[in-house]
Design a protein around this motif. Structure first.
Motif: not given
Length: 249
Positions: A70-93
């Motif tokens: 899961q990743k959600l990013t937000f544009k910073l003003g009128d720039t080409d930059f984005f910032l936001g959180p990310q979550y990653r989960f792996l369950a393995t066997d």
């Protein structure tokens, strides 16, 4: 970038298969971007050890993986930059064809899971998302994996990449890529170690606590839908990061 939802499935001749659901959501005229995916995979792979510790020999293994991203990013003003959180989960066997102790993989890592929450800083000035001819897309992600996020391990991970495209006349486009990962603290399980993800090299062939690679491609656009492409790259893995300078290509 359009919003896209995909149901996907894949299979290979060695019995590997995967299935899942993914979505790219674009809102507020591109100022809010979401990427999410989840599914299950049965992967038949070869393990060459950390830093090629098996000296070119490999041990076949199967890894049953449940994954969520899961990743959600937000544009910073009128720039080409984005910032936001990310979550990653792996369950393995994972199950090795031979004793995994020989490969250096600890037994607790065979049936385990890792979950990590991180922050994403991205830059995107590409002229289009699918076949760009100019611009740059780059991303730096720091994530911390811990029991509190659903995992069995505690470690930090830094991922970074950048790709850029330069038009060379009307038909040729030069593409360049820099990509790397680093375990910043703790011990990552064998299936989440940084490695070289390059065209022509099997996934997991070269892994260690740090990886760095560079790649270039030259594309010739025959028509608006068909292109010819040549590419080449070089990469290194090492433990620790400071040894990348003297590592083998």
């Amino acid at each position: 970038m359009p919003s896209v939802t995909a149901v996907f499935g894949a299979g290979t001749e060695n019995g590997t298969w995967a299935a899942g659901l993914g979505h790219i959501g674009i809102w507020n005229k591109g100022k809010i971007r979401y990427v999410g995916a989840g599914g299950y995979a049965s992967l038949n792979l070869d393990w060459y050890g950390r830093g090629d510790s098996l000296e070119g020999q490999s041990i076949s293994y199967n890894n049953e993986v449940l994954f969520l991203y899961q990743k959600l990013t937000f544009k910073l003003g009128d720039t080409d930059f984005f910032l936001g959180p990310q979550y990653r989960f792996l369950a393995t066997d994972a199950s090795f064809d031979r004793d995994p102790i020989i490969s250096g993989v600890p037994e607790p890592e065979l049936e385990s899971q890792t979950g990590g929450l991180g922050a994403v800083l991205a830059f995107d000035s590409l002229d289009q998302p699918f076949s760009p001819t100019r611009g740059v897309r780059a991303e730096v992600v720091y994530s911390h994996q811990a029991e509190g996020f659903g995992g069995d391990f505690d470690y930090g991970r830094l991922n970074y990449f950048g790709i850029g495209y330069v038009p060379l006349g009307d038909k040729f486009v030069l593409g360049m890529r820099l990509d790397g990962s680093l375990i910043t603290s703790g011990e990552a399980p064998f299936y989440d170690l940084p490695g070289l993800i390059m065209r022509g090299i099997p996934r997991g062939r070269y892994v260690d606590d740090a990886s760095l690679m560079a790649e270039a491609e030259l594309r010739y656009d025959v028509t608006s839908r068909w292109s010819l492409m040549g590419f080449g790259g070089v990469g290194r893995v090492a433990e620790p990061f400071g040894d990348l300078g003297s590592a083998d290509n």
